[in-house]
Design a protein around this motif. Structure first.
Motif, mmCIF file in Angstrom:
data_model
loop_
_atom_site.group_PDB
_atom_site.id
_atom_site.type_symbol
_atom_site.label_atom_id
_atom_site.label_comp_id
_atom_site.label_asym_id
_atom_site.label_seq_id
_atom_site.Cartn_x
_atom_site.Cartn_y
_atom_site.Cartn_z
ATOM 1 N N ARG A 1 -35.062 -4.831 38.185
ATOM 2 C CA ARG A 1 -33.720 -4.897 37.578
ATOM 3 C C ARG A 1 -33.217 -6.336 37.669
ATOM 4 N N VAL A 2 -32.669 -6.832 36.562
ATOM 5 C CA VAL A 2 -32.083 -8.174 36.572
ATOM 6 C C VAL A 2 -30.567 -8.044 36.390
ATOM 7 N N ILE A 3 -29.814 -8.590 37.348
ATOM 8 C CA ILE A 3 -28.345 -8.606 37.246
ATOM 9 C C ILE A 3 -27.950 -10.046 36.941
ATOM 10 N N ARG A 4 -27.177 -10.207 35.863
ATOM 11 C CA ARG A 4 -26.902 -11.551 35.350
ATOM 12 C C ARG A 4 -25.397 -11.769 35.307
ATOM 13 N N LEU A 5 -24.960 -12.814 35.949
ATOM 14 C CA LEU A 5 -23.529 -13.173 35.922
ATOM 15 C C LEU A 5 -23.360 -14.439 35.084
ATOM 16 N N ALA A 6 -22.579 -14.343 34.012
ATOM 17 C CA ALA A 6 -22.280 -15.508 33.171
ATOM 18 C C ALA A 6 -20.833 -15.898 33.467
ATOM 19 N N TYR A 7 -20.638 -16.905 34.287
ATOM 20 C CA TYR A 7 -19.272 -17.163 34.756
ATOM 21 C C TYR A 7 -18.382 -17.812 33.705
ATOM 22 N N ASP A 8 -18.961 -18.201 32.557
ATOM 23 C CA ASP A 8 -18.092 -18.716 31.488
ATOM 24 C C ASP A 8 -17.296 -17.573 30.842
ATOM 25 N N ALA A 9 -17.670 -16.317 31.142
ATOM 26 C CA ALA A 9 -16.910 -15.168 30.623
ATOM 27 C C ALA A 9 -15.998 -14.578 31.699
ATOM 28 N N CYS A 10 -16.060 -15.135 32.908
ATOM 29 C CA CYS A 10 -15.366 -14.537 34.060
ATOM 30 C C CYS A 10 -13.863 -14.815 34.016
ATOM 31 N N HIS A 11 -13.068 -13.818 34.431
ATOM 32 C CA HIS A 11 -11.600 -13.969 34.514
ATOM 33 C C HIS A 11 -11.152 -14.283 35.932
ATOM 34 N N PHE A 12 -12.073 -14.293 36.860
ATOM 35 C CA PHE A 12 -11.757 -14.568 38.277
ATOM 36 C C PHE A 12 -10.775 -13.535 38.839
ATOM 37 N N CYS A 13 -10.973 -12.280 38.421
ATOM 38 C CA CYS A 13 -10.054 -11.217 38.864
ATOM 39 C C CYS A 13 -10.397 -10.723 40.262
ATOM 40 N N GLY A 14 -11.659 -10.874 40.682
ATOM 41 C CA GLY A 14 -12.055 -10.461 42.034
ATOM 42 C C GLY A 14 -12.465 -9.001 42.158
ATOM 43 N N ARG A 15 -12.540 -8.264 41.038
ATOM 44 C CA ARG A 15 -12.903 -6.838 41.121
ATOM 45 C C ARG A 15 -14.333 -6.667 41.650
ATOM 46 N N CYS A 16 -15.245 -7.560 41.240
ATOM 47 C CA CYS A 16 -16.644 -7.432 41.667
ATOM 48 C C CYS A 16 -16.747 -7.528 43.189
ATOM 49 N N GLU A 17 -16.040 -8.500 43.767
ATOM 50 C CA GLU A 17 -16.070 -8.671 45.225
ATOM 51 C C GLU A 17 -15.417 -7.461 45.907
ATOM 52 N N GLU A 18 -14.314 -7.010 45.346
ATOM 53 C CA GLU A 18 -13.562 -5.905 45.951
ATOM 54 C C GLU A 18 -14.373 -4.604 45.954
ATOM 55 N N LYS A 19 -15.145 -4.361 44.885
ATOM 56 C CA LYS A 19 -15.841 -3.084 44.754
ATOM 57 C C LYS A 19 -17.314 -3.147 45.156
ATOM 58 N N CYS A 20 -17.803 -4.291 45.580
ATOM 59 C CA CYS A 20 -19.216 -4.402 45.984
ATOM 60 C C CYS A 20 -19.482 -3.405 47.118
ATOM 61 N N ILE A 21 -20.501 -2.566 46.966
ATOM 62 C CA ILE A 21 -20.691 -1.472 47.937
ATOM 63 C C ILE A 21 -21.091 -1.985 49.317
ATOM 64 N N THR A 22 -21.752 -3.126 49.382
ATOM 65 C CA THR A 22 -22.150 -3.642 50.705
ATOM 66 C C THR A 22 -21.073 -4.552 51.284
ATOM 67 N N GLY A 23 -20.148 -5.000 50.441
ATOM 68 C CA GLY A 23 -19.092 -5.908 50.889
ATOM 69 C C GLY A 23 -19.562 -7.341 51.045
ATOM 70 N N ARG A 24 -20.834 -7.614 50.719
ATOM 71 C CA ARG A 24 -21.302 -8.990 50.868
ATOM 72 C C ARG A 24 -22.319 -9.391 49.794
ATOM 73 N N GLY A 25 -22.353 -8.640 48.706
ATOM 74 C CA GLY A 25 -23.307 -8.951 47.638
ATOM 75 C C GLY A 25 -22.808 -10.034 46.695
ATOM 76 N N ILE A 26 -21.492 -10.129 46.563
ATOM 77 C CA ILE A 26 -20.907 -11.155 45.690
ATOM 78 C C ILE A 26 -19.546 -11.527 46.279
ATOM 79 N N ARG A 27 -19.224 -12.808 46.219
ATOM 80 C CA ARG A 27 -17.905 -13.203 46.735
ATOM 81 C C ARG A 27 -17.361 -14.331 45.879
ATOM 82 N N LEU A 28 -16.042 -14.387 45.800
ATOM 83 C CA LEU A 28 -15.403 -15.449 45.023
ATOM 84 C C LEU A 28 -15.185 -16.639 45.942
#
Ligand code: SF4
Ligand code: SF4
Length: 208
Positions: A77-104
């Motif tokens: 599986r490839v997970i791809r983040l294109a930050y030129d489309a990002c709104h910097f809302c922080g939902r990804c960090e907030e909902k990450c199931i491990t709490g440390r997979g992605i951070r702003l």
């Protein structure tokens, strides 16, 4: 009128600057500042929850097509983040199931001439049903689930196998020939249901 302007200009000359020295020195960022999201490869299990909650579709997931028969390569599986489309809302960090997979992070000076450089990817091995080839999830995600369930994970053969780090057995039976001997294979929910029905009711299935 003129005197007042001259007085102001003279006062401004000796007053400290009110502007920042950016880009030489970055301005201090307030607590809770939301800048560039960054994946942490070790903390991410590839569950794709961050992609599901991203309101800007800045995180996308691509899985290969399920394959039956012998496989040369393990599916990824490839997970791809294109930050030129990002709104910097922080939902990804907030909902990450491990709490440390992605951070702003605090990074905010992100302008680029090439948008292709605004991409981060994480790759995680997928576990495929040994019979029909459907994906059960990533190995890291299933192991994370097995760890959290502890002894309860022993209710599911695939979680037992993954928790004990057993190797997948090479696919041999065609989907139509699935039998009770397949009960402890790594099976998707559909194939596992078929095996359990066979085990409980025999080849003819439940009586009407
Ligand atoms: S910060 Fe918001 S918009 Fe940016 S990747 Fe995360 S969820 Fe998507
Ligand atoms: S573990 Fe976190 S960062 Fe990784 S895919 Fe799941 S939600 Fe996204």
């Amino acid at each position: 009128m003129k005197t007042r302007q001259i007085r102001r200009a003279l006062r401004a000359l000796v007053s400290p600057a009110v502007t920042t020295r950016f880009p030489d020195t970055a301005a201090p960022r307030p607590g809770g500042f939301r800048g560039l999201p960054v994946f942490d490869e070790a903390g991410c299990v590839g569950c794709a929850a961050c992609a599901a909650v991203c309101p800007a579709a800045a995180i996308r997931v691509s899985d290969p097509r399920p394959q039956t028969g012998p496989r040369k390569h393990r599916p990824v599986r490839v997970i791809r983040l294109a930050y030129d489309a990002c709104h910097f809302c922080g939902r990804c960090e907030e909902k990450c199931i491990t709490g440390r997979g992605i951070r702003l992070t605090a990074a905010f000076d992100l302008a680029l001439l090439d948008r292709g450089l605004a991409v981060q990817t994480v790759e995680k091995e997928l576990v495929a049903c040994e019979t029909c080839g459907r994906h059960l999830g990533t190995r890291a995600h299933l192991r994370w689930v097995a760890d959290r369930l502890g002894g309860l994970s022993h209710a599911h053969p695939a979680l037992i196998r993954i928790g004990l780090e057993w190797e997948d057995t090479p696919p041999s039976a065609a989907e139509g020939r699935i039998g009770r001997e397949d009960l402890f294979r790594t099976l998707c929910i559909r194939c596992l249901r078929r095996v359990r029905l066979l085990e409980g009711w025999g080849p003819k299935g439940p009586r009407p």
